[in-house]
Design an enzyme around this catalytic site. Structure first.
Site, mmCIF file in Angstrom:
data_model
loop_
_atom_site.group_PDB
_atom_site.id
_atom_site.type_symbol
_atom_site.label_atom_id
_atom_site.label_comp_id
_atom_site.label_asym_id
_atom_site.label_seq_id
_atom_site.Cartn_x
_atom_site.Cartn_y
_atom_site.Cartn_z
ATOM 1 N N TYR A 92 0.883 -1.123 0.125
ATOM 2 C CA TYR A 92 -0.072 -0.020 0.222
ATOM 3 C C TYR A 92 0.827 1.301 0.128
ATOM 4 O O TYR A 92 0.652 2.281 -0.537
ATOM 5 C CB TYR A 92 -0.975 -0.022 1.167
ATOM 6 C CG TYR A 92 -1.979 1.198 1.100
ATOM 7 C CD1 TYR A 92 -3.051 0.467 0.274
ATOM 8 C CD2 TYR A 92 -2.052 2.166 1.801
ATOM 9 C CE1 TYR A 92 -4.252 1.487 0.218
ATOM 10 C CE2 TYR A 92 -2.968 2.974 1.431
ATOM 11 C CZ TYR A 92 -4.232 2.774 0.712
ATOM 12 O OH TYR A 92 -5.240 3.411 0.710
ATOM 13 N N TYR A 151 -5.817 16.473 -0.626
ATOM 14 C CA TYR A 151 -5.815 14.905 -0.181
ATOM 15 C C TYR A 151 -4.659 14.437 0.301
ATOM 16 O O TYR A 151 -3.661 14.260 -0.208
ATOM 17 C CB TYR A 151 -6.440 14.283 -1.417
ATOM 18 C CG TYR A 151 -6.974 12.681 -1.271
ATOM 19 C CD1 TYR A 151 -7.083 12.091 0.005
ATOM 20 C CD2 TYR A 151 -7.429 12.132 -2.386
ATOM 21 C CE1 TYR A 151 -7.593 10.823 0.068
ATOM 22 C CE2 TYR A 151 -8.015 10.773 -2.173
ATOM 23 C CZ TYR A 151 -7.972 10.215 -0.913
ATOM 24 O OH TYR A 151 -8.632 8.975 -0.867
ATOM 25 N N HIS A 206 1.056 3.877 -3.032
ATOM 26 C CA HIS A 206 0.898 5.659 -2.809
ATOM 27 C C HIS A 206 1.907 6.354 -2.875
ATOM 28 O O HIS A 206 1.976 7.631 -2.970
ATOM 29 C CB HIS A 206 0.029 5.954 -1.629
ATOM 30 C CG HIS A 206 -1.129 5.256 -1.697
ATOM 31 N ND1 HIS A 206 -1.775 3.958 -1.397
ATOM 32 C CD2 HIS A 206 -2.474 6.023 -1.967
ATOM 33 C CE1 HIS A 206 -3.063 3.957 -1.947
ATOM 34 N NE2 HIS A 206 -3.500 5.256 -1.970
ATOM 35 N N TRP A 244 -7.376 1.158 -10.417
ATOM 36 C CA TRP A 244 -6.659 1.688 -9.344
ATOM 37 C C TRP A 244 -7.398 0.957 -8.141
ATOM 38 O O TRP A 244 -6.604 0.398 -7.215
ATOM 39 C CB TRP A 244 -6.662 3.024 -9.287
ATOM 40 C CG TRP A 244 -6.146 3.796 -8.085
ATOM 41 C CD1 TRP A 244 -6.771 4.385 -6.773
ATOM 42 C CD2 TRP A 244 -4.719 3.574 -7.659
ATOM 43 N NE1 TRP A 244 -5.636 4.646 -5.932
ATOM 44 C CE2 TRP A 244 -4.533 4.325 -6.311
ATOM 45 C CE3 TRP A 244 -3.294 3.329 -8.121
ATOM 46 C CZ2 TRP A 244 -3.415 4.530 -5.780
ATOM 47 C CZ3 TRP A 244 -2.402 3.474 -7.500
ATOM 48 C CH2 TRP A 244 -2.235 4.019 -6.304
ATOM 49 N N TRP A 245 -8.619 1.150 -7.988
ATOM 50 C CA TRP A 245 -9.399 0.238 -6.900
ATOM 51 C C TRP A 245 -9.168 -1.056 -6.677
ATOM 52 O O TRP A 245 -8.814 -1.566 -5.640
ATOM 53 C CB TRP A 245 -10.896 0.544 -6.943
ATOM 54 C CG TRP A 245 -11.010 2.137 -6.344
ATOM 55 C CD1 TRP A 245 -10.370 3.207 -6.052
ATOM 56 C CD2 TRP A 245 -12.616 2.733 -6.683
ATOM 57 N NE1 TRP A 245 -11.062 4.107 -5.781
ATOM 58 C CE2 TRP A 245 -12.304 3.963 -6.205
ATOM 59 C CE3 TRP A 245 -13.698 2.207 -7.214
ATOM 60 C CZ2 TRP A 245 -13.550 4.861 -6.218
ATOM 61 C CZ3 TRP A 245 -14.838 3.083 -7.267
ATOM 62 C CH2 TRP A 245 -14.664 4.462 -6.741
#
Length: 109
Positions: free
Chosen positions: A18, A41, A22, A79-80
């Site tokens: 993860y 964000y 990112h 992406w999800w």
């Protein structure tokens, strides 16, 4: 402008993956976020509990339409498909939520 906070768990064995995802978010995803009126964000990780806290500011006028646009994007769906298996939604989230939305109880600007 609307400030939004949200929380979700992170699978312990997926923390490194993860973080790597990112550290190099796909440019199309970054553009889509901006096009859907989301600014500032950030995602924070609290270890060892492996809780992700997300914060953003929504600057548009039709949140539902912007979120529908985001969800409809084939690149975002891709992406999800790599991010969501890393996440562990909270059992206490509301129906229909993946990330559990949080109530803002204080802000000093």
């Amino acid at each position: 402008m609307q400030r939004m906070g949200m929380v979700i768990g992170l699978q312990p064995e997926k923390v490194a993956e993860y973080k790597a995802l990112h550290a190099a978010v796909w440019p199309e995803i970054l553009s889509l976020i901006s096009e859907c009126n989301i600014t500032n964000y950030s995602i924070f990780l609290k270890e060892p509990e492996n809780l992700l806290f997300g914060y953003w500011e929504y600057v548009g006028s039709d949140f539902e339409a912007d979120m529908a646009r985001m969800a409809a994007s084939s690149k975002n769906q891709e992406w999800w498909s790599v991010c969501m298996p890393c996440q562990k939604p909270l059992e206490t989230r509301r129906q229909g939520e993946w990330w559990a939305m949080m109530e803002e109880v204080f802000h000093h600007g």
